[in-house]
Structures are given as structure tokens and as C-alpha cells.
Design a protein around this motif. Sequence first.
Motif, short mmCIF file in Angstrom:
data_model
loop_
_atom_site.label_atom_id
_atom_site.label_comp_id
_atom_site.label_asym_id
_atom_site.label_seq_id
_atom_site.Cartn_x
_atom_site.Cartn_y
_atom_site.Cartn_z
N UNK A 63 0.81 -1.23 0.00
CA UNK A 63 0.00 0.00 0.00
C UNK A 63 0.84 1.27 0.00
N UNK A 64 2.17 1.09 -0.02
CA UNK A 64 3.03 2.27 -0.09
C UNK A 64 4.12 2.04 -1.13
N UNK A 65 4.26 2.99 -2.02
CA UNK A 65 5.31 2.93 -3.05
C UNK A 65 6.20 4.15 -2.91
N UNK A 66 7.51 3.93 -2.94
CA UNK A 66 8.45 5.05 -2.96
C UNK A 66 9.29 4.94 -4.24
N UNK A 67 9.31 6.01 -5.01
CA UNK A 67 10.11 6.05 -6.23
C UNK A 67 11.45 6.70 -5.87
N UNK A 68 12.54 5.99 -6.21
CA UNK A 68 13.84 6.49 -5.82
C UNK A 68 14.86 6.13 -6.90
N UNK A 69 16.15 6.19 -6.55
CA UNK A 69 17.17 5.90 -7.54
C UNK A 69 18.50 5.68 -6.85
N UNK A 70 19.52 6.05 -7.54
CA UNK A 70 19.86 7.11 -8.46
C UNK A 70 18.95 8.33 -8.22
N UNK A 83 2.05 9.27 -13.02
CA UNK A 83 0.67 9.43 -13.49
C UNK A 83 -0.04 8.07 -13.52
N UNK A 84 0.67 7.06 -14.05
CA UNK A 84 0.06 5.72 -14.14
C UNK A 84 -0.22 5.17 -12.75
N UNK A 85 0.75 5.30 -11.85
CA UNK A 85 0.60 4.71 -10.51
C UNK A 85 -0.47 5.43 -9.68
N UNK A 86 -0.76 6.66 -10.04
CA UNK A 86 -1.73 7.43 -9.25
C UNK A 86 -3.12 6.79 -9.30
N UNK A 87 -3.36 5.94 -10.31
CA UNK A 87 -4.68 5.29 -10.35
C UNK A 87 -4.91 4.42 -9.12
N UNK A 88 -3.83 3.89 -8.53
CA UNK A 88 -3.99 3.04 -7.33
C UNK A 88 -4.30 3.88 -6.09
N UNK A 89 -3.95 5.16 -6.15
CA UNK A 89 -4.36 6.05 -5.05
C UNK A 89 -5.86 6.31 -5.17
N UNK A 90 -6.28 6.48 -6.43
CA UNK A 90 -7.71 6.77 -6.63
C UNK A 90 -8.60 5.62 -6.19
N UNK A 91 -8.13 4.38 -6.41
CA UNK A 91 -8.97 3.23 -5.99
C UNK A 91 -8.86 2.99 -4.48
N UNK A 92 -7.87 3.60 -3.84
CA UNK A 92 -7.68 3.38 -2.40
C UNK A 92 -6.74 2.21 -2.11
N UNK A 93 -6.28 1.49 -3.15
CA UNK A 93 -5.38 0.36 -2.91
C UNK A 93 -4.05 0.85 -2.35
N UNK A 94 -3.62 2.00 -2.83
CA UNK A 94 -2.39 2.61 -2.31
C UNK A 94 -2.77 3.69 -1.32
N UNK A 118 0.91 12.73 -5.05
CA UNK A 118 2.03 12.68 -4.11
C UNK A 118 1.77 13.76 -3.06
N UNK A 119 1.91 13.41 -1.79
CA UNK A 119 1.65 14.37 -0.71
C UNK A 119 2.92 14.79 0.01
N UNK A 120 3.90 13.85 0.01
CA UNK A 120 5.14 14.12 0.76
C UNK A 120 6.32 13.74 -0.11
N UNK A 121 7.40 14.50 0.00
CA UNK A 121 8.63 14.14 -0.70
C UNK A 121 9.79 14.17 0.30
N UNK A 122 10.73 13.26 0.12
CA UNK A 122 11.96 13.31 0.90
C UNK A 122 13.03 13.96 0.04
N UNK A 123 13.63 15.01 0.56
CA UNK A 123 14.70 15.67 -0.18
C UNK A 123 16.01 15.49 0.60
N UNK A 124 17.04 15.02 -0.07
CA UNK A 124 18.33 14.80 0.60
C UNK A 124 19.12 16.10 0.59
N UNK A 125 19.51 16.54 1.76
CA UNK A 125 20.22 17.81 1.87
C UNK A 125 21.15 17.70 3.07
N UNK A 126 22.44 17.66 2.82
CA UNK A 126 23.39 17.37 3.89
C UNK A 126 24.01 18.62 4.50
N UNK A 127 23.76 19.78 3.90
CA UNK A 127 24.36 21.02 4.38
C UNK A 127 23.59 22.21 3.82
#
Length: 333
Positions: A63-70, A83-94, A118-127
Motif C-alpha cells: 500500500x506504499x510505493x516510494x520512487x527512488x534511484x539514483x 501518473x500511471x501509478x496514481x490510479x492506485x491512489x484513486x482506488x484506495x489500494x495505495x 504525491x503528498x510528501x517528498x523526501x529531499x536529501x540535503x546534507x548542508x
Amino acid sequence: MVPLLEDSFGRRITYLRISVTDRCDFRCVYCMSEHMSFLPKRDLLTLEELDRVASAFVERGVNKLRITGGEPLVRRNVMSLFRALSRHLQTGALTELTVTTNGSQLARHAAELADCGVRRVNVSLDTLDPETFRTITRWGDLDRVMVGIEAARAAGLQVKINMVALRDANAHEIEPMLRWCHAEGHDLTLIETMPLGEIEADRTDQYLPLSAVRAKLAERYTLTDLTDRTGGPARYVRVEETGGRLGFITPLTHNFCESCNRVRLTCTGTLFLCLGQDHAVDLRAPLRQSEADEALHRAIDEGMAIKPRGHDFVIERRNARPAVARHMSVTGG
Ligand code: SAM
Ligand code: SF4
């Protein structure tokens, strides 16, 4: 109907992290070497294939997906995946679709991320110091990241700042970062360096135990433990003087594995069952074998069967090699 995901230790798997690219526009010293060789583009899953794998997991109770990398936002056309994955938010599955980013491309994408749910983002910032930022990221530009963070806020996204605590490079900046984050309304999470992948620097020189950081902060601030658990290695406190939240990610000094709820997919379709171990199954072959998802689900089940009980990270001079050879940018942080 396919069954919900559960591993052999009875842990329910509800969280999938997807690394959509191993490439990045930064070269953070603890993460990559300056001259990285990246995967050939032909080995990557297409965005449609990534959507298909992610959707198979959602069908199995993730029920939770995080897109990351790289850096996920440098992958061409990555917004079509959101955009494609947002359909699972609409159905409530995510319940949550989120992203971890270095912020360099946020200004361009923040509004559309918000529009995709998307409601929250994690931003990496070390300084917060431009020079130090350049030293740590080698190629990054602090101003650009700050503009990105502002754009995220303007788009209504909640921002959590992730800061890797480094003994020499930024230890003295932890308190100013805490004050800045909480004044801006951002949560802050501190991360210990993990021994992932070969880098030029010596990790034992960079390692700063967060137990020491916490003890030092506790001399000046009232830190109240919060019970929020993410199923991961983060523990949170409220800083009473600022009113903000502070997290500690301590994979080396704590064992959090018994409540692990997550697995990680690389951009080539390898499913890693633990950030600190090599146990993995290939999902690309079963994915491409047929348009039906049976083989894919079987491979996911094989993954569940071999998910290890826990990691065994150690940073010590005797053992100078990384705990696992792949970089964080491959497995997805
Ligand atoms: N490029 C994006 C970013 O920097 O946020 C997403 C991927 S990055 C690999 C995810 C997180 O992992 C970042 O917060 C980064 O600081 C952290 N990270 C990378 N290598 C690490 C290491 N060896 N130990 C601890 N954290 C690491
Ligand atoms: Fe890139 Fe993120 Fe690794 Fe830095 S931590 S090099 S931004 S992937």
C-alpha cells in the motif's frame, strides 16, 4: 485472487521501493565514486514494465510505493510512471505514493507530482553551505535544490529533509539544519552512513554514530520519543523547543529488522529482499515471458521465501570491503 505478501518469518510486506534509474546528476561522496559506470539503457525496465511490476505488488497488498534511484527525477518521462501509478491512489489500494530526490529537478516537477497525488517528498540535503554542498555532492548546486524545495512547498507537498551525518563534513551543521528545517516546517531525518558499494573515501572516516549526535542534541533540546513506527530503521522524537519532528535512521547501531515490511526493486527488475544482504530474485524474465502475470507472481513468492531475517552491516577497519558490493543508487535508498 492472489494472496497478500508475507515472508517466511510472518512479516507482512506492504512497502515497495522502486529505483527507476541508477544514474544521477550528483556524485555524493558517501554514495558514488566520481567515475561511475552505469547500466546500459537497454537493461532497464521500461516505465510501462515498472508500472506492471508495481501494480502486481499493489495487487498483493503493498500500500506504499516510494520512487527512488539514483536520481529518480532525471529518468526521462518519469512523470508518466507517477501518473500511471496514481490510479492506485484513486482506488484506495495505495495509501501513499512518494519519492526520494536530491531536489535538483523538483522545481520542474513539483506541481505535477502533487497533481499525481504525491503528498510528501523526501529531499536529501546534507548542508546549507554552498561550498560544503559542492564538496559533498561534487556536482550539485545548492541554490537549485533550495528553489526545488520552495517549489515543493508551493505545490502543497510536505517536505522531509534527509541528512547523512558525516563525521568531518557536516557534523557541526546538524544543529543549524535542525533549526532551519523546523522553522521552515520540514521534518528532519538524520541517516548514518551505510557500507554500500565501493567509493573512494574510507567509510570508517565518515562514520558518525547517531547515538552520539542524539546525546549532544539532548544537552540543548528536549527530545520526546514518538511512537510512530514506519517498519523501517527510523525512530522519531519531537523537539519540544522547535515543535518539529526529528528522525534517526540507524541501521548500524540498532536492529529494526524484526518489523521489516519492505522490499526493493531495481531499475533492471531485480527484487532485493534486504538492503544489507544479497538475497534477490529476477522479475524481468518472468515479466517478459508472457503478458499474463502468473510467472511474475511466482517469482515474487520465491522472493518472499528467501527474504532474510536481517542484515549484518558492520563498519570496521578490519573489514574494509563494503557489506554489499552494490551502491545505494542501485538498490534505491
Ligand atoms: N538521489 C536521491 C537522493 O539523493 O535523495 C535518491 C536516491 S539516494 C541513494 C537515497 C538516500 O540514500 C539519500 O538520502 C542519500 O543521502 C542516502 N545514501 C546514499 N548512500 C548512502 C550510504 N552509503 N549510507 C547512507 N545513506 C546513503
Ligand atoms: Fe545521487 Fe542521491 Fe547518490 Fe547523491 S545520494 S549521488 S543524489 S543517488
